[in-house]
Design a protein around this motif. Structure first.
Motif: not given
Length: 102
Positions: A8, A30, A5, A15, A17, A11, A68
């Motif tokens: 990022y 996120q 966390s 997202l 990941h 941002i 993303s």
């Protein structure tokens, strides 16, 4: 998870990941700068892994082809798993540092 966390911070766009270890995957989502989802799964095949990822994306309104996406951990660009990701999710940012940890 706190470390990821922090990685990022700032941002705001959605997202996804994915961090892979041997037969284990951690999925981090996120949105608007806030952790929405984190879970780890064991998997046996690329199809297992895609199922978990796409289910998490659907549950948290992540568009797997447009939002993303970042992948890290024990994966090579030539692997079956990475090639499956490209087919189903399009462009993925690849963190090539094998020492990257969650």
């Amino acid at each position: 998870v706190f470390g990821l966390s922090s990685f990022y911070i700032g941002i705001q766009q959605p997202l996804l990941h994915i961090h892979l270890e041997e037969k284990m995957a951690s999925i981090f989502i996120q949105k608007e700068g806030i952790l929405n989802f984190y879970n780890s799964y064991s998997y046996k095949s690329a199809n297992d892994l895609l199922y978990f990822i796409l289910a998490a994306c659907k549950l948290h309104a992540i568009n797997p082809t447009h939002d993303s996406k970042i992948i890290s951990g024990m994966i090579e660009k030539e692997s079956e798993i990475f090639q499956s990701f490209l087919r189903y999710m399009g462009n993925i940012k690849f963190i090539e540092n094998p020492n990257f940890k969650l």
